[in-house]
Design an enzyme around this catalytic site. Structure first.
Site, PDB file in Angstrom:
ATOM      1  N   PRO A   1       0.821  -1.222   0.000  1.00  0.00           N
ATOM      2  CG  PRO A   1      -0.779  -1.563   1.643  1.00  0.00           C
ATOM      3  CD  PRO A   1       0.525  -2.083   1.128  1.00  0.00           C
ATOM      4  CD  GLU A   2       3.353   2.796  -4.110  1.00  0.00           C
ATOM      5  OE1 GLU A   2       3.431   3.938  -4.572  1.00  0.00           O
ATOM      6  OE2 GLU A   2       3.749   1.789  -4.722  1.00  0.00           O
TER       7      GLU A   2
END
Ligand code: ZN
Length: 285
Positions: A2-3
């Site tokens: 996840p960014e």
């Protein structure tokens, strides 16, 4: 992994479910997730109410209060495979449940994490944990003038510099590769050689890609990321370079290549993102 867009999606979907709720109890099944001391974590959050939920870089931040007084914050990081979701209180635990927080509305926040690198820790002062982060790319302070000055002040290759969370917050491997492609910049370009008009293109690319990815609720590429509602993100359908090694560039038809930069797999189009000073100038439409 996840960014910014994935964590922002989690924050947006959890906010209405958690803000205003009080933690009535909980359970820690993997102490390292909460920093090692399960009893201390549970004592810190039990009886506290969530007064705000925000995102900073790739972190989630839940500000807590108890009887009107500041009760610190819970800082979450999903790392590889962490997943936060709110379920009915009697919902069975998943096989990878690490932490569960019971809420005063009868529901419970579950933190599932297959790989166990994720964290959900209580801190007295969130700022101390979050202090070493660069600016947020969707905030007004992230301008071409700022970026140009900041790039020139360093002498690092673009890809690892943009991944550095103390330089710019929230970008990871996917969105750096996509932004450099959209800006027509080579990942190996030394940052002090980036011109102002290239900085302008890069700021515009980063902003538009992040906004679009948030609108699509992030990217589900490696099979781990799911929204709190259990859905996959949709932005992976719009990747131009990431994960497309050997496939034709959607702009010019050249094969996308994968190189390793600073130990990170890096995807680019060698024609649209040439190396060296002759870097292509994107013509204005
Ligand atoms: Zn191309």
């Amino acid at each position: 992994v996840p960014e910014l867009p994935e964590v922002e999606t989690v924050a947006r979907l959890l906010r209405p479910l958690l803000v205003g709720r009080r933690v009535t109890g909980g359970e820690v099944r993997w102490a390292r997730t909460v920093g090692g001391d399960a009893r201390r974590f549970l004592a810190a959050v039990r009886g506290a109410s969530v007064v705000a939920l925000s995102r900073r870089a790739k972190y989630l931040r839940l500000d807590l209060s108890r009887r009107g007084a500041d009760a610190g914050a819970v800082i979450g990081h999903l790392r590889m495979s962490g997943r936060l979701h709110v379920l009915p209180g009697d919902a069975p635990a998943g096989p990878h449940l690490r932490v569960k927080l019971e809420l005063d509305d009868g529901r419970a926040l579950h933190f599932d994490d297959v790989r166990k690198f994720g964290r959900l820790e209580h801190v007295a002062r969130a700022e101390e944990r979050l202090g070493e982060l660069g600016p947020e790319p969707l905030e007004p302070a992230f301008t071409a003038a700022w970026l140009h000055g900041a790039l020139r002040a360093r002498r690092r290759r673009l890809k690892p510099l943009l991944l550095d969370q103390s330089f710019l917050a929230g970008l990871g491997n996917i969105y750096v590769d996509e932004a450099l492609f959209a800006a027509g910049l080579n990942p190996l370009l030394p940052s002090d050689r980036v011109r102002l008009e290239q900085s302008e293109r890069l700021v515009a690319a980063i902003r538009s890609i992040l906004a679009r990815a948030i609108a699509r609720e992030g990217s589900s590429f490696d099979g781990f990321y799911r929204t709190p509602e259990g859905k996959a993100g949709g932005y992976q359908e719009e990747f131009r370079v990431y994960g497309r090694e050997g496939e034709p560039c959607r702009t010019c038809g050249e094969a996308i290549v994968r190189i390793v930069v600073g130990q990170r797999g890096t995807h680019l189009c060698p024609a649209c993102q040439p190396r060296g000073r002759g870097a292509r100038q994107r013509r204005s439409r």
